[in-house]
Design a protein around this motif. Sequence first.
Motif, PDB file in Angstrom:
ATOM      1  N   UNK A   6       0.832  -1.205   0.000  1.00  0.00           N
ATOM      2  CA  UNK A   6       0.000   0.000   0.000  1.00  0.00           C
ATOM      3  C   UNK A   6       0.867   1.256   0.000  1.00  0.00           C
ATOM      4  N   UNK A   7       2.005   1.185   0.661  1.00  0.00           N
ATOM      5  CA  UNK A   7       2.814   2.379   0.886  1.00  0.00           C
ATOM      6  C   UNK A   7       3.814   2.683  -0.218  1.00  0.00           C
ATOM      7  N   UNK A   8       4.044   1.748  -1.088  1.00  0.00           N
ATOM      8  CA  UNK A   8       4.967   1.999  -2.200  1.00  0.00           C
ATOM      9  C   UNK A   8       4.167   2.619  -3.338  1.00  0.00           C
ATOM     10  N   UNK A   9       4.523   3.829  -3.701  1.00  0.00           N
ATOM     11  CA  UNK A   9       3.712   4.548  -4.691  1.00  0.00           C
ATOM     12  C   UNK A   9       3.926   4.035  -6.106  1.00  0.00           C
ATOM     13  N   UNK A  10       5.148   3.668  -6.448  1.00  0.00           N
ATOM     14  CA  UNK A  10       5.425   3.256  -7.822  1.00  0.00           C
ATOM     15  C   UNK A  10       5.491   1.744  -8.002  1.00  0.00           C
ATOM     16  N   UNK A  11       5.806   1.023  -6.949  1.00  0.00           N
ATOM     17  CA  UNK A  11       5.978  -0.422  -7.064  1.00  0.00           C
ATOM     18  C   UNK A  11       4.628  -1.134  -7.037  1.00  0.00           C
ATOM     19  N   UNK A  12       4.609  -2.276  -7.686  1.00  0.00           N
ATOM     20  CA  UNK A  12       3.400  -3.104  -7.728  1.00  0.00           C
ATOM     21  C   UNK A  12       3.807  -4.536  -7.412  1.00  0.00           C
ATOM     22  N   UNK A  13       3.046  -5.228  -6.571  1.00  0.00           N
ATOM     23  CA  UNK A  13       3.376  -6.615  -6.223  1.00  0.00           C
ATOM     24  C   UNK A  13       3.064  -7.566  -7.382  1.00  0.00           C
ATOM     25  N   UNK A  14       3.992  -7.667  -8.315  1.00  0.00           N
ATOM     26  CA  UNK A  14       3.802  -8.433  -9.539  1.00  0.00           C
ATOM     27  C   UNK A  14       3.609  -9.927  -9.280  1.00  0.00           C
ATOM     28  N   UNK A  15       4.082 -10.422  -8.144  1.00  0.00           N
ATOM     29  CA  UNK A  15       3.900 -11.832  -7.809  1.00  0.00           C
ATOM     30  C   UNK A  15       2.437 -12.236  -7.798  1.00  0.00           C
ATOM     31  N   UNK A  16       1.562 -11.298  -7.474  1.00  0.00           N
ATOM     32  CA  UNK A  16       0.125 -11.569  -7.482  1.00  0.00           C
ATOM     33  C   UNK A  16      -0.345 -11.928  -8.886  1.00  0.00           C
ATOM     34  N   UNK A  17       0.041 -11.122  -9.865  1.00  0.00           N
ATOM     35  CA  UNK A  17      -0.360 -11.379 -11.252  1.00  0.00           C
ATOM     36  C   UNK A  17       0.332 -12.628 -11.806  1.00  0.00           C
ATOM     37  N   UNK A  18       1.607 -12.799 -11.494  1.00  0.00           N
ATOM     38  CA  UNK A  18       2.349 -13.962 -12.007  1.00  0.00           C
ATOM     39  C   UNK A  18       1.774 -15.272 -11.479  1.00  0.00           C
ATOM     40  N   UNK A  19       1.522 -15.328 -10.179  1.00  0.00           N
ATOM     41  CA  UNK A  19       1.005 -16.579  -9.602  1.00  0.00           C
ATOM     42  C   UNK A  19      -0.428 -16.843 -10.058  1.00  0.00           C
ATOM     43  N   UNK A  20      -1.215 -15.791 -10.215  1.00  0.00           N
ATOM     44  CA  UNK A  20      -2.580 -15.970 -10.709  1.00  0.00           C
ATOM     45  C   UNK A  20      -2.567 -16.482 -12.143  1.00  0.00           C
ATOM     46  N   UNK A  21      -1.704 -15.929 -12.970  1.00  0.00           N
ATOM     47  CA  UNK A  21      -1.617 -16.362 -14.369  1.00  0.00           C
ATOM     48  C   UNK A  21      -1.209 -17.830 -14.456  1.00  0.00           C
ATOM     49  N   UNK A  22      -0.216 -18.240 -13.680  1.00  0.00           N
ATOM     50  CA  UNK A  22       0.209 -19.643 -13.700  1.00  0.00           C
ATOM     51  C   UNK A  22      -0.923 -20.556 -13.230  1.00  0.00           C
ATOM     52  N   UNK A  23      -1.582 -20.176 -12.152  1.00  0.00           N
ATOM     53  CA  UNK A  23      -2.671 -20.997 -11.624  1.00  0.00           C
ATOM     54  C   UNK A  23      -3.809 -21.116 -12.636  1.00  0.00           C
ATOM     55  N   UNK A  24      -4.182 -20.019 -13.270  1.00  0.00           N
ATOM     56  CA  UNK A  24      -5.255 -20.067 -14.277  1.00  0.00           C
ATOM     57  C   UNK A  24      -4.874 -20.950 -15.455  1.00  0.00           C
ATOM     58  N   UNK A  25      -3.630 -20.834 -15.904  1.00  0.00           N
ATOM     59  CA  UNK A  25      -3.172 -21.657 -17.028  1.00  0.00           C
ATOM     60  C   UNK A  25      -3.247 -23.146 -16.683  1.00  0.00           C
ATOM     61  N   UNK A  26      -2.705 -23.521 -15.543  1.00  0.00           N
ATOM     62  CA  UNK A  26      -2.711 -24.934 -15.153  1.00  0.00           C
ATOM     63  C   UNK A  26      -4.150 -25.415 -14.931  1.00  0.00           C
ATOM     64  N   UNK A  27      -5.012 -24.571 -14.353  1.00  0.00           N
ATOM     65  CA  UNK A  27      -6.416 -24.947 -14.162  1.00  0.00           C
ATOM     66  C   UNK A  27      -7.133 -25.129 -15.491  1.00  0.00           C
ATOM     67  N   UNK A  28      -6.872 -24.254 -16.440  1.00  0.00           N
ATOM     68  CA  UNK A  28      -7.471 -24.404 -17.781  1.00  0.00           C
ATOM     69  C   UNK A  28      -7.041 -25.729 -18.413  1.00  0.00           C
ATOM     70  N   UNK A  29      -5.771 -26.035 -18.288  1.00  0.00           N
ATOM     71  CA  UNK A  29      -5.275 -27.290 -18.859  1.00  0.00           C
ATOM     72  C   UNK A  29      -5.881 -28.497 -18.150  1.00  0.00           C
ATOM     73  N   UNK A  30      -6.095 -28.372 -16.862  1.00  0.00           N
ATOM     74  CA  UNK A  30      -6.618 -29.498 -16.080  1.00  0.00           C
ATOM     75  C   UNK A  30      -8.072 -29.810 -16.409  1.00  0.00           C
ATOM     76  N   UNK A  31      -8.836 -28.791 -16.766  1.00  0.00           N
ATOM     77  CA  UNK A  31     -10.279 -28.987 -16.898  1.00  0.00           C
ATOM     78  C   UNK A  31     -10.823 -28.706 -18.294  1.00  0.00           C
ATOM     79  N   UNK A  32      -9.961 -28.705 -19.310  1.00  0.00           N
ATOM     80  CA  UNK A  32     -10.469 -28.542 -20.687  1.00  0.00           C
ATOM     81  C   UNK A  32     -10.146 -29.769 -21.502  1.00  0.00           C
TER      82      UNK A  32
END
Length: 163
Positions: free
Chosen positions: A137-163
């Motif tokens: 919250x306190x870092x004005x310019x930084x963004x916690x990219x790990x949130x997007x990276x881990x979500x993207x990996x999880x979505x990809x693996x979930x798509x592969x698992x259930x399609x």
Amino acid sequence: MLALDPVAARLFLPFVLVIGLYVSWSDLRAMRIPNGSVILLALAFVVLGPFVLPFEIYGFRLIHLAVMLVCGMILTALRVMGAGDAKFIAAAAPYIAIADLHLVFMILAATILAAFATHRMAKHSPLRRLAPDWESWDRTRDFPMGTALSTALTLYVALAAFT
């Protein structure tokens, strides 16, 4: 149909999901992706991969880890990305089939936009009171990219698992 085998994806998914949730939480809370979580993600692939992937594919996927680790080190040295993000990308690389890269980049783009917008909205809303001491919250310019990276990996693996 995705190139990642559905049987492999179903085996990997619980590990990717739990580790991904921890990475997201840790990055939001402290702007850090712990080495232990990255090691566990890589270790899950190393241990489980031989049971569900042909040996040739398994070997090539391990090369993905090494190549992405070197690329991440270079990008970190150039201050393009944080070391935790680079290590997470390297540990996530073996889970992704090269033939699915176009889809993974689309998922990643969507998760980056969604995570950034959600983070910034929550930062300036009463939701912030739920976790007032988070460093992200306190870092004005930084963004916690790990949130997007881990979500993207999880979505990809979930798509592969259930399609």
